[in-house]
Enzyme design. Structure first.
Site, PDB file in Angstrom:
ATOM      1  N   GLN A   1       1.790   9.366  12.207  1.00 11.50           N
ATOM      2  CA  GLN A   1       0.546   8.644  11.933  1.00 11.50           C
ATOM      3  C   GLN A   1       0.625   7.221  12.487  1.00 11.50           C
ATOM      4  O   GLN A   1       1.477   6.435  12.069  1.00 11.50           O
ATOM      5  CB  GLN A   1       0.294   8.608  10.423  1.00 11.50           C
TER       6      GLN A   1
ATOM      7  N   SER B   1      -1.138   1.849  10.532  1.00  5.35           N
ATOM      8  CA  SER B   1      -0.807   0.471  10.156  1.00  5.35           C
ATOM      9  C   SER B   1      -0.289  -0.339  11.344  1.00  5.35           C
ATOM     10  O   SER B   1       0.353   0.192  12.256  1.00  5.35           O
ATOM     11  CB  SER B   1       0.260   0.470   9.054  1.00  5.35           C
TER      12      SER B   1
ATOM     13  N   SER C   1       6.396   6.959   9.951  1.00  8.23           N
ATOM     14  CA  SER C   1       7.402   7.953   9.570  1.00  8.23           C
ATOM     15  C   SER C   1       7.459   9.066  10.611  1.00  8.23           C
ATOM     16  O   SER C   1       6.428   9.574  11.052  1.00  8.23           O
ATOM     17  CB  SER C   1       7.059   8.565   8.206  1.00  8.23           C
TER      18      SER C   1
ATOM     19  N   GLU D   1      -4.313  12.297   2.633  1.00 11.28           N
ATOM     20  CA  GLU D   1      -2.944  11.791   2.475  1.00 11.28           C
ATOM     21  C   GLU D   1      -2.633  11.517   1.015  1.00 11.28           C
ATOM     22  O   GLU D   1      -1.551  11.859   0.512  1.00 11.28           O
ATOM     23  CB  GLU D   1      -2.768  10.519   3.289  1.00 11.28           C
TER      24      GLU D   1
ATOM     25  N   GLU E   1      -2.363  -1.864  -4.879  1.00  8.60           N
ATOM     26  CA  GLU E   1      -3.438  -2.840  -5.061  1.00  8.60           C
ATOM     27  C   GLU E   1      -4.744  -2.343  -4.429  1.00  8.60           C
ATOM     28  O   GLU E   1      -5.824  -2.433  -5.029  1.00  8.60           O
ATOM     29  CB  GLU E   1      -3.033  -4.187  -4.449  1.00  8.60           C
TER      30      GLU E   1
END
Length: 396
Positions: A115, A118, A150, A233, A366
């Site tokens: 993936q 980010s 990952s 996910e 968060e």
């Protein structure tokens, strides 16, 4: 069960029997390919693409009958991104040609996925990604950097979000791609983490050329596609089915039973609280998955992932305290890139350190609280001043 449901159940059983009669379960890859072709990979997927177009609830019958026969199943630990995130996204947004190209080798394990979401400046705020994809005829030229990836070192393909229009607000200028991890210009560098392993990577994309065929969904609709991926996910991470007293709570309960010398009254109370919360969470996951059987995952999966991370950290911390000095020992500092995360097969020190990442990966706790507040509870959203400003004008 209605007569229509009885017919579906009988038809599925007949398909399973035919599959088992015609294919050897010992040949894992060939059997998985035959299962896909029979429409028994994901029964809720379209016909011809591993499914039969049935409601997802019928998958349980297929899994039970195949498990009873000792048939193989794709290892979710080996290809978690592919099975849990890429496959349902491709099924929902891919063209017929994309489904034919990507789904079968993903299911059989011939192609592993990672993936590319980010970035160093766009983690919790995924819509702020700066990786650029520029159209060049029938291709796209991609430049940028991704992080916390990952399995990038062994992945053949990746799901990628990139910015294709910097002149519109950040959520509107994104497009979703499949990325060939073997293409020229893709560089993978391991990131060593607190456990000593390099489970994650940073990925540099330099003039990587992707055919337009690798674009998933319409140009500029990347945020919509990515949201569906993230919902899948969070269900995959926090909503996986499990039996009573398994996983990390089983390790703690077993230590408590086997070592009476470790017991203290206050710890007994805390263990009971943790056990009850884990069981309540497990039953909630069962209910959530039953609800999801009727449609696409929604924001409720965020609550499951949030609870999973919180419990994993509390349980691992309790285990360290329970074991005293023995719990503090950790000497497995080998620099390696593991095939998958093994939270129960390693020692308590590893579990304690690795659980720290549970509240970051798959969406930080968060951000998940914001999702739950706004999309589940219906509370007023946080004030965001950047929603209508073109991405190129945002301070970075």
């Amino acid at each position: 069960m209605s007569s229509d449901e009885q017919d579906i159940a009988a038809g599925l059983s007949a398909r399973v029997r035919a599959l088992l009669a015609e294919h050897d379960v010992a040949d894992e890859r060939a059997f998985l390919g035959a299962r896909f072709d029979a429409g028994l990979a994901w029964v809720h997927f379209p016909e011809g693409h591993g499914g039969l177009g049935l409601p997802q609830v019928w998958q349980r019958q297929v899994e039970a009958e195949l498990a009873e026969a000792g048939a193989p199943y794709p290892d979710p630990g080996r290809n978690p991104i592919g099975l849990g995130m890429a496959a349902p996204t491709i099924a929902a947004f891919g063209t017929e040609e994309q489904k034919r190209r990507f789904l079968r080798p993903l299911w059989t394990g011939e192609e592993l996925w990672c993936q590319l979401f980010s970035e160093p400046g766009a983690g919790s705020d995924l819509a702020a990604v700066a990786t650029r994809a520029v159209r060049d005829g029938d291709s796209w030229i991609v430049n940028g950097q991704k992080v916390w990836t990952s399995g990038a070192e062994k992945a053949r393909l990746a799901i990628l979000v990139a910015r294709t229009d910097p002149d519109v607000p950040k959520h509107a200028g994104l497009t979703y791609f499949v990325c060939d991890m073997t293409a020229p210009g893709v560089e993978v560098r391991p990131l060593r983490q607190i456990t000593g392993e390099a489970e994650f990577n940073e990925v540099f994309l330099t003039d990587v050329r992707l055919p337009d065929f690798y674009r998933l969904g319409e140009e500029g609709q990347g945020w919509r596609v990515a949201t569906a991926t993230l919902n899948n996910e969070r269900v995959a991470i926090g909503g996986a089915p499990s039996a009573r007293e398994t996983g990390m709570i089983a390790k703690v309960a077993r230590a408590w039973r086997d070592h009476p010398e470790l017991r203290e009254p206050a710890m007994h109370d805390e263990l009971m609280r943790l056990w009850v919360e884990v069981e309540a969470n497990r039953l909630t996951r069962v209910r959530l998955r039953q609800q999801l059987a009727a449609g696409q995952p929604g924001p409720e999966g965020s609550a499951m992932k949030l609870a999973f991370a919180r419990l994993a950290q509390r349980i691992s911390g309790f285990e360290i305290e329970l074991r005293g000095e023995d719990g503090l020992r950790y000497d497995d500092w080998t620099m390696r890139q593991p095939d998958y995360v093994d939270m129960t097969g390693r020692g308590p020190g590893y579990r304690y350190l690795r659980a720290k990442g549970n509240s970051i990966e798959g969406g930080t706790s968060e951000i998940l609280r914001n999702v739950i507040a706004e999309r589940v509870l219906g509370l007023p959203p946080e004030h965001r001043v950047d929603k209508s400003i073109p991405w190129k004008d945002l301070p970075r």
